[in-house]
Design an enzyme around this catalytic site. Structure first.
Site, PDB file in Angstrom:
ATOM      1  CG  HIS A 108      -1.721  -1.236   1.413  1.00 38.82           C
ATOM      2  ND1 HIS A 108      -2.959  -1.472   0.859  1.00 38.82           N
ATOM      3  CD2 HIS A 108      -1.391  -2.368   2.078  1.00 38.82           C
ATOM      4  CE1 HIS A 108      -3.376  -2.679   1.201  1.00 38.82           C
ATOM      5  NE2 HIS A 108      -2.433  -3.257   1.934  1.00 38.82           N
ATOM      6  CB  SER A 168      14.138  22.249 -15.164  1.00 39.86           C
ATOM      7  OG  SER A 168      13.397  23.449 -15.284  1.00 39.86           O
ATOM      8  CE  LYS A 191      12.369  19.285 -11.039  1.00 37.33           C
ATOM      9  NZ  LYS A 191      11.186  19.786 -11.737  1.00 37.33           N
ATOM     10  CD  GLU A 195       9.412  12.293 -15.470  1.00 35.53           C
ATOM     11  OE1 GLU A 195       8.741  13.072 -16.153  1.00 35.53           O
ATOM     12  OE2 GLU A 195      10.343  12.673 -14.729  1.00 35.53           O
TER      13      GLU A 195
END
Ligand code: ARG
Length: 485
Positions: A156, A277, A283, A290
């Site tokens: 979970h 970024s 970043k 992804e």
């Protein structure tokens, strides 16, 4: 030259229809398979006396010339010839004259296209299995380095019980092992020759499908001509296997994304597998992971599209089936790229062992072990669970972890608890105790790793790969010098 089927028509096809119906924009990719199939067909026609020796020779020489143009990138693809089959045939006729028109004797584009596709699928399955093999090799190596790294295991997405990082990584080995099995199985069904089915009903010529089967390296032939030209389940199977495999990659990708957040901090992606970024200078984004996650939708979509194409399609061939190619190409291309990228990420990612070790001390994931401790002292497990639960609640309310409680505090909940409870609740001890088969205990994980390596090693020859597992620090490194454990 006019269209091969122009005889029955009185006027030219609408330009827009021509563009709408053409598949040459994408099926040109099947040219190597199409030439191979045509050469095998021509040789068989020659041996069967359906073509004269000189005709066969002229066709084979012409096809070889066409093949060279295709390989060199100088082949003139033309949309008015619809697809790769007619483009190649027209070019052949341009080169060797009307005798080139004899190649299509006893053949239809219907059995031709699906033969090309079988050859293509077989090659792709082998390529995919090789990439799965490589990714598994990296998992095995990284797991061997992390046989002592304790981290929180989750259910979970809540801290559940301490586990070994090696165990977590090896879970993906087994998923990929089943994926490999699915591809190997799909290969068996792709390994049948449709050619010789003709348009749908066979042919009046004395062909010999056995010769073609042998030359093209198929294990068998389709026994029903209607089935042969209509079957696309071999495509569905490989794309379904790809969808499942990609689902596994997406889970791993998601974990890498999650683990590289500041909140987790379990991994750091290598600079070579991350991007920055354009606005936020600090970043470092896990874009590769992804995209692996994001591309999953493509393969699922490919599968749904293909299932829908064949749904309720009466026998035998319909042009609907022309829609199979782009989806198949997309699925295998996407999966291969994602397998390669995942291997690269996993080979270079840095595991933050300290952070994992700290995490596992700052949680209550040893609560099961407290319950087990009581159960081993004779308390029925249900009661032990209840007591441990109350101790956890007390600890949370006092702002402490289980290892911070004093023996006096423990004994308020049960007089079965003694000083040895602390050793039992150390995360390393929690892991060490779980040596049940398939469990996360170090002994169990070592056995698991050895089994995984044996399965992996047994397949190396199929892909021309060698296996030399492990580093100097690898406790399972081979000792006899020839790769055997
Ligand atoms: N381009 C077609 C396909 O991809 C080849 C078979 C065409 N056959 C036909 N009768 N139109 O399926």
């Amino acid at each position: 030259m006019s269209k091969p089927w122009a005889g029955r028509f009185t006027k030219a096809v609408d330009r827009k229809v021509e563009r709408f119906t053409a598949s040459i924009g994408f099926d040109r990719r099947l040219w190597p398979q199409d030439v191979r199939g045509s050469m095998a067909h021509a040789r068989m026609l020659g041996r069967q006396g359906i073509l004269a020796p000189a005709e066969t020779e002229a066709i084979l020489a012409g096809l070889e010339e066409v093949r060279r143009e295709l390989a060199a990138g100088t082949f003139p693809f033309r949309v008015e010839y619809e697809d790769i089959h007619m483009n190649i045939e027209r070019r052949l006729i341009e080169k060797i004259g009307p005798v080139g028109g004899k190649l299509h004797t006893a053949r239809s584009r219907n059995d031709q296209v699906v033969t090309d596709l079988h050859l293509f699928v077989k090659d792709e399955i082998t390529a995919i299995r090789a990439l799965i093999f490589d990714l598994q090799g990296i998992i095995l190596d990284r797991a061997a380095e992390e046989l002592e790294t304790v981290m929180p295991g989750y259910t979970h997405l809540q801290r559940a019980q301490p586990i070994l990082l090696a165990h977590h990584l090896l879970a993906y080995f087994w998923m990929l092992e089943r994926d490999d099995g699915r591809f190997a199985d799909a290969y068996k069904r792709a390994d049948l020759l449709p050619l010789g089915a003709g348009a749908l009903a066979g042919t009046t010529f004395p062909i010999d499908r056995e010769q073609v089967r042998q030359e093209l390296g198929f294990a068998g032939v389709y026994e029903n001509s209607l089935d042969a030209v209509s079957d696309r389940d071999f495509v569905l199977e490989v794309v379904a296997a790809a969808a499942i495999c990609q689902a596994h990659l997406s889970r791993l990708a998601e974990e890498l994304i999650l683990w590289s957040t500041a909140e987790f901090g379990f991994v750091e992606m290598d600079d070579s597998f991350a991007t920055g970024s354009s606005i936020m200078p600090q970043k470092k984004n896990p874009d590769v992971a992804e995209l692996v996650r994001g591309k999953t939708g493509r393969i699922y979509g490919d599968l749904m599209a293909l299932l829908t194409v064949v749904k309720a399609l009466p026998l035998a061939y319909h042009t609907d089936l022309q829609e199979d190619k782009e989806r198949l190409f997309d699925a295998v291309d996407t999966l291969k790229a994602c397998l390669e990228m995942t291997a690269g990420m996993l080979a270079t990612v840095r595991f933050n062992r300290d952070r994992m070790a700290r995490a596992v001390r700052q949680d209550y994931s040893n609560a099961t072990d407290l319950a087990d401790y009581l159960a081993k002292k004779g308390v029925p497990f249900r009661e032990a669970h209840e007591i441990a639960g109350r101790i956890v609640l007390y600890a949370i309310q006092s702002g402490k972890y289980l290892l911070d409680l004093s023996l006096e505090e423990y004994r308020r909940f049960s007089d079965k608890i003694e000083a040895d409870v602390y050793a039992a609740l150390e995360p390393e001890a929690c892991v060490a105790g779980r040596n049940s088969r398939g469990g996360t205990g170090p002994e169990a994980v070592r056995q698991q790793l050895e089994k995984a390596r044996a399965l992996h090693r047994a397949r190396a020859g199929l892909f021309g790969r060698t296996t030399e597992y492990g580093s100097a620090a690898d406790p399972l490194a081979p000792t006899d010098g020839n790769g055997a454990p």
